[in-house]
Motif scaffolding. Structure first.
Motif: not given
Ligand SMILES: Cc1cc2nc3c(=O)[nH]c(=O)nc-3n(C[C@H](O)[C@H](O)[C@H](O)COP(=O)(O)O)c2cc1C
Length: 191
Positions: A7-17, A113-121, A75-81
């Motif tokens: 999860g993350t420290t964000r309120a409503g973290s999707t990865s944690e939910r 993993v929760t992400v905002d794009g398939w590449q990071a997924a 884990s969320p995907g942060y910068h592709g990891s």
């Molecule tokens: C610092 C940061 C980097 C991120 N990098 C990517 C990324 O490289 N690719 C992507 O698809 N989403 C990226 N995201 C979007 C998160 O992966 C996405 O919003 C995720 O669901 C957040 O998890 P959470 O809801 O548990 O906080 C990034 C978000 C943050 C805050």
């Protein structure tokens, strides 16, 4: 006991939910569960291999993983990891290296993993599974990758009741959680 980490420290973290939903699915199969979410992970000292910085959160996490029959990591995907918060928690588990059952040895580990794009997924899922492998865990066949950006077009990842809105997303989580519990049961059955 199935231990959830992530999860993350964000309120409503999707990865944690989603992690909480996976633990609920494990409970439905008879498992006890314990969740180490973003708030707890944020209190862990930054891991230093040369200084053992004990803290109540670190001690609780290490004790839970030692006792776990299976694990689920999100884990969320942060910068592709994998995010730094989750990676620090995993680095912290290096203290388990000399245990008779080191790290995740002998346990199934499901990943989310929760992400905002398939590449990071794909990249984040692969990175997390490689970490599980390095920690001697048994990756479940099913790994869960959920794309929040794609879901936004259809109303978001969750429905009004907090369940995953897309039945394929829900199925991934259910299947992974069941695989973690089934592996623990198999291990118990054959000793
Ligand atoms: C610092 C940061 C980097 C991120 N990098 C990517 C990324 O490289 N690719 C992507 O698809 N989403 C990226 N995201 C979007 C998160 O992966 C996405 O919003 C995720 O669901 C957040 O998890 P959470 O809801 O548990 O906080 C990034 C978000 C943050 C805050």
């Amino acid at each position: 006991m199935i231990v959830g980490i992530g999860g993350t420290t964000r309120a409503g973290s999707t990865s944690e939910r989603v992690l909480a939903l996976a633990l609920k699915a494990a409970e439905a199969k008879g498992a006890r569960t314990e969740l180490f979410g973003g708030e707890i992970l944020a209190k862990l000292p930054l891991f230093n291999p040369e200084v053992s910085a004990a803290s109540p959160e670190r001690d609780a996490l290490v004790a839970a993983v030692r006792a776990a029959d299976g694990l689920i990591i999100a884990s969320p995907g942060y910068h592709g990891s994998v995010s730094g918060l989750v990676k620090n928690a995993l680095d912290t588990l290096d203290v388990l290296r000399d245990d008779t059952r080191p790290y995740f040895d002998g346990r199934a580990v499901g990943v989310i993993v929760t992400v905002d794009g398939w590449q990071a997924a794909g990249a984040t899922l692969g990175a997390l599974r490689a970490i599980v492998h390095a920690l001697r865990g048994w990756n479940t066949p099913m790994g869960v990758a959920l794309n929040g950006a794609a879901a936004r077009d259809t109303g978001g990842l969750f429905d009004g009741e907090g369940r995953l809105a897309d039945r394929r997303d829900a199925w991934q989580v259910q299947a992974m959680a069941e695989q973690v519990v089934a592996f623990a049961a198999m291990k118990r059955a054959v000793g």
